[in-house]
Motif scaffolding. Sequence first.
Motif, PDB file in Angstrom:
ATOM      1  N   UNK A 122       0.833  -1.199   0.000  1.00  0.00           N
ATOM      2  CA  UNK A 122       0.000   0.000   0.000  1.00  0.00           C
ATOM      3  C   UNK A 122       0.871   1.254   0.000  1.00  0.00           C
ATOM      4  N   UNK A 123       1.939   1.221   0.769  1.00  0.00           N
ATOM      5  CA  UNK A 123       2.862   2.358   0.811  1.00  0.00           C
ATOM      6  C   UNK A 123       3.462   2.612  -0.573  1.00  0.00           C
ATOM      7  N   UNK A 124       3.754   1.536  -1.298  1.00  0.00           N
ATOM      8  CA  UNK A 124       4.275   1.677  -2.650  1.00  0.00           C
ATOM      9  C   UNK A 124       3.275   2.353  -3.583  1.00  0.00           C
ATOM     10  N   UNK A 125       1.991   2.035  -3.423  1.00  0.00           N
ATOM     11  CA  UNK A 125       0.958   2.697  -4.224  1.00  0.00           C
ATOM     12  C   UNK A 125       0.897   4.185  -3.912  1.00  0.00           C
ATOM     13  N   UNK A 126       1.003   4.523  -2.631  1.00  0.00           N
ATOM     14  CA  UNK A 126       0.994   5.934  -2.244  1.00  0.00           C
ATOM     15  C   UNK A 126       2.200   6.668  -2.833  1.00  0.00           C
ATOM     16  N   UNK A 127       3.346   6.006  -2.836  1.00  0.00           N
ATOM     17  CA  UNK A 127       4.535   6.626  -3.430  1.00  0.00           C
ATOM     18  C   UNK A 127       4.309   6.914  -4.913  1.00  0.00           C
ATOM     19  N   UNK A 128       3.544   6.037  -5.576  1.00  0.00           N
ATOM     20  CA  UNK A 128       3.331   6.172  -7.015  1.00  0.00           C
ATOM     21  C   UNK A 128       2.288   7.229  -7.368  1.00  0.00           C
ATOM     22  N   UNK A 129       1.191   7.277  -6.612  1.00  0.00           N
ATOM     23  CA  UNK A 129       0.074   8.140  -7.025  1.00  0.00           C
ATOM     24  C   UNK A 129      -0.473   9.032  -5.911  1.00  0.00           C
ATOM     25  N   UNK A 130       0.057   8.897  -4.708  1.00  0.00           N
ATOM     26  CA  UNK A 130      -0.496   9.631  -3.571  1.00  0.00           C
ATOM     27  C   UNK A 130      -0.529  11.134  -3.738  1.00  0.00           C
ATOM     28  N   UNK A 131       0.440  11.689  -4.456  1.00  0.00           N
ATOM     29  CA  UNK A 131       0.491  13.142  -4.631  1.00  0.00           C
ATOM     30  C   UNK A 131      -0.674  13.675  -5.458  1.00  0.00           C
ATOM     31  N   UNK A 132      -1.384  12.791  -6.179  1.00  0.00           N
ATOM     32  CA  UNK A 132      -2.483  13.220  -7.040  1.00  0.00           C
ATOM     33  C   UNK A 132      -3.867  12.963  -6.424  1.00  0.00           C
ATOM     34  N   UNK A 133      -3.907  12.218  -5.321  1.00  0.00           N
ATOM     35  CA  UNK A 133      -5.183  11.731  -4.804  1.00  0.00           C
ATOM     36  C   UNK A 133      -5.803  12.656  -3.768  1.00  0.00           C
ATOM     37  N   UNK A 134      -7.089  12.927  -3.972  1.00  0.00           N
ATOM     38  CA  UNK A 134      -7.886  13.608  -2.959  1.00  0.00           C
ATOM     39  C   UNK A 134      -8.509  12.591  -2.004  1.00  0.00           C
ATOM     40  N   UNK A 135      -8.802  11.408  -2.526  1.00  0.00           N
ATOM     41  CA  UNK A 135      -9.535  10.436  -1.726  1.00  0.00           C
ATOM     42  C   UNK A 135      -9.173   9.015  -2.117  1.00  0.00           C
ATOM     43  N   UNK A 136      -9.178   8.131  -1.107  1.00  0.00           N
ATOM     44  CA  UNK A 136      -9.071   6.691  -1.316  1.00  0.00           C
ATOM     45  C   UNK A 136     -10.262   6.026  -0.640  1.00  0.00           C
ATOM     46  N   UNK A 137     -11.020   5.246  -1.412  1.00  0.00           N
ATOM     47  CA  UNK A 137     -12.042   4.376  -0.838  1.00  0.00           C
ATOM     48  C   UNK A 137     -11.383   3.031  -0.586  1.00  0.00           C
ATOM     49  N   UNK A 138     -11.097   2.747   0.674  1.00  0.00           N
ATOM     50  CA  UNK A 138     -10.254   1.614   1.055  1.00  0.00           C
ATOM     51  C   UNK A 138     -11.116   0.380   1.355  1.00  0.00           C
ATOM     52  N   UNK A 139     -11.850  -0.054   0.355  1.00  0.00           N
ATOM     53  CA  UNK A 139     -12.691  -1.234   0.522  1.00  0.00           C
ATOM     54  C   UNK A 139     -13.134  -1.741  -0.839  1.00  0.00           C
ATOM     55  N   UNK A 140     -13.535  -2.991  -0.863  1.00  0.00           N
ATOM     56  CA  UNK A 140     -14.044  -3.593  -2.087  1.00  0.00           C
ATOM     57  C   UNK A 140     -15.080  -4.631  -1.728  1.00  0.00           C
ATOM     58  N   UNK A 141     -14.722  -5.902  -1.885  1.00  0.00           N
ATOM     59  CA  UNK A 141     -15.665  -6.980  -1.606  1.00  0.00           C
ATOM     60  C   UNK A 141     -15.272  -7.790  -0.374  1.00  0.00           C
TER      61      UNK A 141
END
Length: 353
Positions: free
Chosen positions: A99-118
């Motif tokens: 998850x930290x790797x994802x934030x490093x990749x795109x976190x600077x562009x994100x206003x929101x994360x919906x942290x759930x699925x199924x």
Amino acid sequence: MGLLDSALATKGAGASERLKILKRHAQAFLRHATAKRLWNFCKAERNRLQKRTVLDSMPYILKIETTNICNLRCAYCYDDRRAPAPGERPFGRMSADQFRGLLDAVGDYLFKINLYGFGEPFLFPETLEMIRLATDRNIGVGVSSNLNHRDPDLPRRIVASGLEVLIFSCHGVSQETSNRFMRGGNPELALENLRAVIDAKRAAGSQTPFIDWQYCVTGFNEHEIETAKDKAKKLGVDQVRFIKPFFPADAPDEWFSSRFPRQTFSHDAEASPGCSWLYRSAYVNWDGGLIPCCRDPRDLSVDFGNVLETPFRDVWNNAKYQAARALLADPSRNDLRPGIVCGRCPVTRLPRG
């Protein structure tokens, strides 16, 4: 289901309530805004309006499924929790480092994360660590949970994590009614945990998480709507929404309500006009499989790529994404349909004349 209707939790709300919800989200948008995010937002909306296929922008909302494992077996959810077949995504969970790797990749562009699925996010402690990681980068996080947990310290830790929105998924107030939908669940336990979260908010002097009770209406639970409203008011729930669930067309009559009768249950009816997922957002499965929206997360062939193995930006503009955007811009391009899930979507079908 429209991206913004889903991401901003306006589905099931009346006109005046929608305005209040949108006002709250506008305030959150400004709270999480940076120059880089605002510039990316403008580019994303320009790309969408111009129907570009190769983007110079990144998504500004992400839906990240930390796990597809759940403690309940809700009717019609994830094929009743059957074991994965060959070619389907196995059950598993994302690590905090991934998850930290994802934030490093795109976190600077994100206003929101919906942290759930199924799955049920709070089954595993790393979810709280992920919320804190995102919150520390000034990204708003929403989580949907059934709150069927026997951990007395969980409510306090939810508040302490910095979670911005907690969607409480509970489709009935009594055990008899709720358990017909949420098999294996205990609404008394869930509501007690919800009370504890609200108490922990007050004790901490915190305005978050915003509590959004999501109640899927069926023929056998609509008689408890007024009871649910009363319960929500007494508990101090910020918002309660009575929404339309989606069931197979051949589901028994009891699954359809007077509020949402059978003939209204169609993904096609929800599909117009247009689609903004291909420009604004994406769905990241627990194993890194990136899909354009949340429709077919089990089928591995739906993945447009894997963002835990390939740089996010490369997947975001790969051949499948370009084909999907081109098909959205020109639905007559039937040559683009094979091999991409968007080719099966009613949004990309030519209107019937």
